[in-house]
Design a protein around this motif. Structure first.
Motif, PDB file in Angstrom:
ATOM      1  N   HIS A   1       0.823  -1.202   0.000  1.00  0.00           N
ATOM      2  CA  HIS A   1       0.000   0.000   0.000  1.00  0.00           C
ATOM      3  C   HIS A   1       0.863   1.260   0.000  1.00  0.00           C
ATOM      4  O   HIS A   1       0.592   2.209  -0.732  1.00  0.00           O
ATOM      5  CB  HIS A   1      -0.921   0.021   1.221  1.00  0.00           C
ATOM      6  CG  HIS A   1      -1.559   1.360   1.443  1.00  0.00           C
ATOM      7  ND1 HIS A   1      -0.978   2.322   2.263  1.00  0.00           N
ATOM      8  CD2 HIS A   1      -2.688   1.919   0.943  1.00  0.00           C
ATOM      9  CE1 HIS A   1      -1.736   3.407   2.243  1.00  0.00           C
ATOM     10  NE2 HIS A   1      -2.774   3.191   1.460  1.00  0.00           N
ATOM     11  N   ASP A   2       1.901   1.275   0.815  1.00  0.00           N
ATOM     12  CA  ASP A   2       2.754   2.465   0.905  1.00  0.00           C
ATOM     13  C   ASP A   2       3.423   2.759  -0.441  1.00  0.00           C
ATOM     14  O   ASP A   2       3.513   3.926  -0.865  1.00  0.00           O
ATOM     15  CB  ASP A   2       3.814   2.277   1.992  1.00  0.00           C
ATOM     16  CG  ASP A   2       3.201   2.268   3.386  1.00  0.00           C
ATOM     17  OD1 ASP A   2       2.020   2.639   3.529  1.00  0.00           O
ATOM     18  OD2 ASP A   2       3.899   1.861   4.333  1.00  0.00           O
ATOM     19  N   ASN A   3       3.902   1.712  -1.106  1.00  0.00           N
ATOM     20  CA  ASN A   3       4.509   1.898  -2.422  1.00  0.00           C
ATOM     21  C   ASN A   3       3.485   2.404  -3.436  1.00  0.00           C
ATOM     22  O   ASN A   3       3.777   3.279  -4.254  1.00  0.00           O
ATOM     23  CB  ASN A   3       5.118   0.579  -2.915  1.00  0.00           C
ATOM     24  CG  ASN A   3       6.388   0.206  -2.162  1.00  0.00           C
ATOM     25  OD1 ASN A   3       7.142   1.075  -1.733  1.00  0.00           O
ATOM     26  ND2 ASN A   3       6.632  -1.081  -1.987  1.00  0.00           N
ATOM     27  N   TYR A   4       2.292   1.846  -3.357  1.00  0.00           N
ATOM     28  CA  TYR A   4       1.199   2.240  -4.248  1.00  0.00           C
ATOM     29  C   TYR A   4       0.786   3.688  -3.972  1.00  0.00           C
ATOM     30  O   TYR A   4       0.601   4.486  -4.894  1.00  0.00           O
ATOM     31  CB  TYR A   4       0.029   1.290  -4.009  1.00  0.00           C
ATOM     32  CG  TYR A   4      -1.178   1.480  -4.896  1.00  0.00           C
ATOM     33  CD1 TYR A   4      -1.195   1.007  -6.205  1.00  0.00           C
ATOM     34  CD2 TYR A   4      -2.333   2.092  -4.416  1.00  0.00           C
ATOM     35  CE1 TYR A   4      -2.313   1.154  -7.011  1.00  0.00           C
ATOM     36  CE2 TYR A   4      -3.459   2.247  -5.210  1.00  0.00           C
ATOM     37  CZ  TYR A   4      -3.439   1.773  -6.515  1.00  0.00           C
ATOM     38  OH  TYR A   4      -4.549   1.922  -7.294  1.00  0.00           O
ATOM     39  N   TYR A   5       0.660   4.018  -2.700  1.00  0.00           N
ATOM     40  CA  TYR A   5       0.254   5.366  -2.280  1.00  0.00           C
ATOM     41  C   TYR A   5       1.217   6.422  -2.838  1.00  0.00           C
ATOM     42  O   TYR A   5       0.783   7.463  -3.353  1.00  0.00           O
ATOM     43  CB  TYR A   5       0.216   5.427  -0.748  1.00  0.00           C
ATOM     44  CG  TYR A   5      -0.278   6.738  -0.184  1.00  0.00           C
ATOM     45  CD1 TYR A   5      -1.624   6.909   0.144  1.00  0.00           C
ATOM     46  CD2 TYR A   5       0.599   7.801   0.051  1.00  0.00           C
ATOM     47  CE1 TYR A   5      -2.089   8.106   0.678  1.00  0.00           C
ATOM     48  CE2 TYR A   5       0.155   8.990   0.573  1.00  0.00           C
ATOM     49  CZ  TYR A   5      -1.200   9.143   0.894  1.00  0.00           C
ATOM     50  OH  TYR A   5      -1.657  10.334   1.407  1.00  0.00           O
ATOM     51  N   LYS A   6       2.510   6.145  -2.741  1.00  0.00           N
ATOM     52  CA  LYS A   6       3.511   7.099  -3.240  1.00  0.00           C
ATOM     53  C   LYS A   6       3.381   7.297  -4.749  1.00  0.00           C
ATOM     54  O   LYS A   6       3.446   8.423  -5.252  1.00  0.00           O
ATOM     55  CB  LYS A   6       4.920   6.604  -2.895  1.00  0.00           C
ATOM     56  CG  LYS A   6       5.251   6.660  -1.412  1.00  0.00           C
ATOM     57  CD  LYS A   6       6.600   6.039  -1.124  1.00  0.00           C
ATOM     58  CE  LYS A   6       6.865   5.978   0.373  1.00  0.00           C
ATOM     59  NZ  LYS A   6       8.141   5.264   0.663  1.00  0.00           N
ATOM     60  N   LEU A   7       3.214   6.203  -5.461  1.00  0.00           N
ATOM     61  CA  LEU A   7       3.097   6.292  -6.917  1.00  0.00           C
ATOM     62  C   LEU A   7       1.840   7.072  -7.317  1.00  0.00           C
ATOM     63  O   LEU A   7       1.878   7.916  -8.218  1.00  0.00           O
ATOM     64  CB  LEU A   7       3.050   4.881  -7.526  1.00  0.00           C
ATOM     65  CG  LEU A   7       4.364   4.103  -7.508  1.00  0.00           C
ATOM     66  CD1 LEU A   7       4.110   2.621  -7.792  1.00  0.00           C
ATOM     67  CD2 LEU A   7       5.336   4.678  -8.531  1.00  0.00           C
ATOM     68  N   ILE A   8       0.734   6.774  -6.652  1.00  0.00           N
ATOM     69  CA  ILE A   8      -0.545   7.424  -6.974  1.00  0.00           C
ATOM     70  C   ILE A   8      -0.491   8.921  -6.675  1.00  0.00           C
ATOM     71  O   ILE A   8      -0.859   9.754  -7.504  1.00  0.00           O
ATOM     72  CB  ILE A   8      -1.699   6.774  -6.177  1.00  0.00           C
ATOM     73  CG1 ILE A   8      -1.999   5.378  -6.722  1.00  0.00           C
ATOM     74  CG2 ILE A   8      -2.958   7.633  -6.239  1.00  0.00           C
ATOM     75  CD1 ILE A   8      -2.536   5.360  -8.121  1.00  0.00           C
TER      76      ILE A   8
END
Length: 309
Positions: free
Chosen positions: A246-253
């Motif tokens: 989620h954290d990796n996804y959150y940063k990308l988004i």
């Protein structure tokens, strides 16, 4: 066996694929949600977030198309080849009714003459782009899919990805591995298995029963349990890295979408499958709609961590 990430509209976006690869062992291929001819401007594909090199860096990404237009298929393949993508996938399995009605996706399975013309035109005009097919057993009869497999044998298809359900089943009912075996025996092309692979046990079953199958495509099972790919690769239970994903996804988004409302739509989608395990998590997912501000979302996330961990 090789492992592929299936294309699911709105879910396996470039952001999700990149985040998953940053969190877990890289998979062999990642397929984009389909591009449909009616909605795709080929002239602007280099700007599309699904194909941006920065969002697909170091991944083997295969753009998927849903079309019955040979002109679109050829033009799309030439354009994405210029962008560095040298394989595309033709969607012949999507059960979405409006797509099927237009003789696209799964609807092509009942159109052998149209399919033959599509493939013949593609291979006569395209030399530098490989083509794979993603199919089902048929629209309402496995004989339809068998006809398509025999037809595909006439062309240099890269591989055949088979989901052993009928289009009319959509995603309900059991997958038919007996019929899958029939399709494998008919095909001259490498076979990838897809459909209801939700555990390492499911993967092992396919590997033992069909030793000639070259790989597995993971879809809803992977979205529900993102560590599934690592469990299959390592043949062991893996540490849950859901919140790191989620954290990796959150940063990308949030780096790409500066507007919070747009970012939140992606975040809401991210949690759909992981929070289907029980009624408590489903109720918590419904609460997410009311936490649509950055501070409220972080509060919701903190509470979720407490519930899961």
């Amino acid at each position: 066996m090789k492992l592929y990430m299936a294309p699911l509209q709105s879910y396996t976006t470039s952001f999700y694929r990149q985040a998953h690869a940053l969190t877990y062992t890289k998979m062999d291929k990642y397929f984009t949600p389909f591009f449909e001819d009616a909605d795709t401007d080929i002239g602007t594909l280099e700007k599309h977030p699904e194909l941006l090199s920065s969002l697909n860096e170091n991944l083997s990404v295969v753009p998927q198309v849903a079309t019955n237009s040979s002109e679109f298929l050829v033009n799309f393949s030439k354009k994405v080849s210029q962008l560095g993508y040298h394989e595309i996938n033709l969607n012949m399995g999507c059960p979405f009714p409006m797509l099927v009605k237009r003789k696209k996706g799964g609807g092509l399975l009942a159109q052998p003459e149209m399919t033959e013309q599509l493939l013949d035109n593609f291979f006569s005009k395209t030399t530098d782009t490989k083509l794979s097919l993603k199919i089902r057993l048929g629209v309402d009869d496995p004989k339809q899919g068998q006809t398509i497999v025999k037809l595909a044998n006439q062309f240099p298809i890269k591989e055949l990805i088979i989901h052993p359900r009928l289009v009319t089943q959509k995603y309900s009912g059991e997958v038919n591995w007996d019929e899958f075996e029939t399709f494998c025996l008919l095909s001259k092309h490498p076979i990838i298995a897809n459909g209801d692979i939700n555990s390492p046990e499911d993967a092992n079953y396919i590997a033992k029963r069909f030793p000639h199958v070259k790989g597995l495509m993971l879809g809803r099972g992977l979205l529900t349990k993102p560590c599934l790919s690592d469990e299959i690769i390592n043949d062991s239970k893996e540490t849950n890295k859901l919140f790191l994903l989620h954290d990796n996804y959150y940063k990308l988004i949030t780096n790409y979408h500066k507007d919070w409302n747009q970012a939140f739509n992606f975040l809401h989608t991210f949690w759909h499958y992981p929070l289907q395990a029980n009624q408590e998590l489903k109720r918590y997912l419904r609460k997410l709609k009311k936490h649509n501000k950055p501070d409220l979302y972080q509060k919701w996330l903190t509470q979720l961590k407490y519930i899961i961990e």
